[in-house]
Design a protein around this motif. Structure first.
Motif, PDB file in Angstrom:
ATOM      1  N   TYR A 118       0.840  -1.204   0.000  1.00  0.00           N
ATOM      2  CA  TYR A 118       0.000   0.000   0.000  1.00  0.00           C
ATOM      3  C   TYR A 118       0.875   1.255   0.000  1.00  0.00           C
ATOM      4  N   GLY A 119       1.869   1.269   0.881  1.00  0.00           N
ATOM      5  CA  GLY A 119       2.727   2.447   0.977  1.00  0.00           C
ATOM      6  C   GLY A 119       3.479   2.741  -0.300  1.00  0.00           C
ATOM      7  N   TYR A 120       3.971   1.691  -0.962  1.00  0.00           N
ATOM      8  CA  TYR A 120       4.701   1.910  -2.213  1.00  0.00           C
ATOM      9  C   TYR A 120       3.767   2.382  -3.327  1.00  0.00           C
ATOM     10  N   ALA A 170      -5.656  -4.627   4.915  1.00  0.00           N
ATOM     11  CA  ALA A 170      -6.660  -3.662   5.356  1.00  0.00           C
ATOM     12  C   ALA A 170      -7.128  -2.844   4.159  1.00  0.00           C
ATOM     13  N   PRO A 171      -8.315  -2.234   4.234  1.00  0.00           N
ATOM     14  CA  PRO A 171      -8.783  -1.398   3.121  1.00  0.00           C
ATOM     15  C   PRO A 171      -7.855  -0.219   2.842  1.00  0.00           C
ATOM     16  N   GLY A 172      -7.180   0.271   3.854  1.00  0.00           N
ATOM     17  CA  GLY A 172      -6.247   1.384   3.694  1.00  0.00           C
ATOM     18  C   GLY A 172      -5.387   1.507   4.928  1.00  0.00           C
ATOM     19  N   TYR A 173      -4.341   2.320   4.833  1.00  0.00           N
ATOM     20  CA  TYR A 173      -3.411   2.492   5.944  1.00  0.00           C
ATOM     21  C   TYR A 173      -3.118   3.976   6.127  1.00  0.00           C
ATOM     22  N   THR A 179       0.613  11.496  11.415  1.00  0.00           N
ATOM     23  CA  THR A 179      -0.489  12.313  10.910  1.00  0.00           C
ATOM     24  C   THR A 179      -1.298  11.491   9.929  1.00  0.00           C
ATOM     25  N   THR A 180      -2.474  11.925   9.640  1.00  0.00           N
ATOM     26  CA  THR A 180      -3.352  11.168   8.769  1.00  0.00           C
ATOM     27  C   THR A 180      -3.082  11.513   7.315  1.00  0.00           C
ATOM     28  N   GLY A 181      -2.847  10.467   6.535  1.00  0.00           N
ATOM     29  CA  GLY A 181      -2.642  10.656   5.112  1.00  0.00           C
ATOM     30  C   GLY A 181      -3.661   9.839   4.362  1.00  0.00           C
ATOM     31  N   ALA A 182      -3.250   9.284   3.233  1.00  0.00           N
ATOM     32  CA  ALA A 182      -4.177   8.469   2.450  1.00  0.00           C
ATOM     33  C   ALA A 182      -4.591   7.260   3.250  1.00  0.00           C
ATOM     34  N   HIS A 233       7.888  -6.355  -3.192  1.00  0.00           N
ATOM     35  CA  HIS A 233       7.022  -6.560  -2.032  1.00  0.00           C
ATOM     36  C   HIS A 233       5.743  -7.305  -2.412  1.00  0.00           C
ATOM     37  N   GLN A 234       5.220  -7.062  -3.601  1.00  0.00           N
ATOM     38  CA  GLN A 234       4.082  -7.857  -4.064  1.00  0.00           C
ATOM     39  C   GLN A 234       4.460  -9.336  -4.161  1.00  0.00           C
ATOM     40  N   SER A 235       5.644  -9.603  -4.711  1.00  0.00           N
ATOM     41  CA  SER A 235       6.094 -10.988  -4.866  1.00  0.00           C
ATOM     42  C   SER A 235       6.270 -11.661  -3.509  1.00  0.00           C
TER      43      SER A 235
END
Length: 320
Positions: A191-193, A238-241, A316-319, A216-218
């Motif tokens: 997710y982060g990448y 998770a749906p998002g981080y 802090t809150t990001g995407a 990281h996907q692999s």
């Protein structure tokens, strides 16, 4: 390498929670474990002393490189201190280093020193299978540090360890739990990448981001398959981080990439404590360490074993 900064331990908030380090070995079992580890520690101390002797020889021949080489040597001293913790009779780290073994040529140049780092990193891996969980984590971390040292000195070659790696399995409950944590960490990293890639400019940086994303996907997919083959239900993403800081340009995207890799080293150091997955975990720990260094992270002497500074500011809150 330089000591880690506060900022080097900021990462995805969820990832930090998923990658908690394991506690030390059970005190009731420690004497027996230390006795079993003693031959390994002594062998690793001898290799570390030889490496320190190589550093001293190359430093003497290259005084202009004193700052860079001195920082790397300081890491090796910390490796030695960690190895000698349960060996009170061992000579202190401040004493003169032993001469390199006759089987290994003495380092004379920076290139020789890089080769010595890779050789010592391989020796760390060769003792993984016989080590206690705590020592295995330390050896894998020191090996990853050695690989990063060699890369900093100009050698990005592979590390050779004795014997083939066994086929991975995750049948034991402890192995499965640690693998689930590593999988959860990889979900967060993927997710982060995805965020990182959106802010990198076209060119080498974006290609590096894509390569890391694919890696990281692999790794995520491999852990999912392994867990499923063992009868476990793989942890879902998770749906998002929540991001630790706003990512708004290439500079902050690179910082996020470095932080993601730093946090992943903790998950893989823990996975190195398992019995069946040590070789694979050590490889993942090394790859994350090298990517963290590539993105500009200040690596600790023992990647994955240094806890996050509790005084770090709240994310802090990001995407997400």
């Amino acid at each position: 390498m330089p000591a880690p900064t506060r900022r080097s331990f900021l990462a995805l908030g969820a990832l930090a929670l998923l990658c908690g380090c394991t506690s030390g070995p059970d005190k009731a079992r420690r004497p027996a474990v230390e006795d079993a580890d003693r031959p390994l520690r002594l062998r690793q101390l001898a290799a570390t002393d030889a490496l320190l002797a190589d550093y001293d020889a190359v430093l003497a021949a290259n005084p202009g490189d004193a700052d860079r080489l001195g920082n790397l040597r300081d890491d090796v001293v910390q490796h030695r201190e960690a190895l000698a913790q349960s060996l009170p009779a061992a000579s202190p780290a401040s004493s003169p280093a032993a001469s390199p073994s006759a089987s290994s040529p003495a380092a004379r140049t920076v290139a020789d020193l890089a080769a010595a780092e890779l050789r010592t990193a391989g020796l760390r891996l060769a003792d993984l299978a016989a080590a206690s969980p705590a020592l295995a984590r330390m050896l894998a971390s020191a090996s990853a540090s050695g690989a990063a040292h060699a890369a900093a000195l100009g050698d990005t070659g592979p590390i050779a360890a004795d014997g083939p790696s066994p086929a991975p399995s995750a049948s034991a409950a402890a192995d499965t739990e640690a693998l689930q944590s590593a999988l959860a960490a990889e979900h967060a990293a993927v997710y982060g990448y995805g965020v990182v890639g959106a802010f990198l400019p076209a060119g080498p940086q974006r290609e590096d981001g894509r390569a890391a994303y694919a890696a990281h996907q692999s790794r995520r997919d491999a852990w999912q398959r392994l867990l499923a083959a063992g009868g476990a239900s793989p942890t879902a993403a998770a749906p998002g981080y929540r991001l630790p800081f706003p990512v708004k340009d290439a500079a902050t995207a690179g910082q996020l990439a470095a932080h993601l890799e730093i946090q992943l080293t903790a998950a893989y150091a823990d996975l190195c404590a398992t019995t069946a997955l040590r070789p694979q975990a050590a490889t993942a720990l090394r790859e994350c360490t090298l990517r963290a260094a590539h993105w500009g992270a200040d690596l600790p002497a023992l990647p994955g074993l240094t806890p996050a500074d509790p005084a770090d500011p709240a994310p802090t809150t990001g995407a997400g």
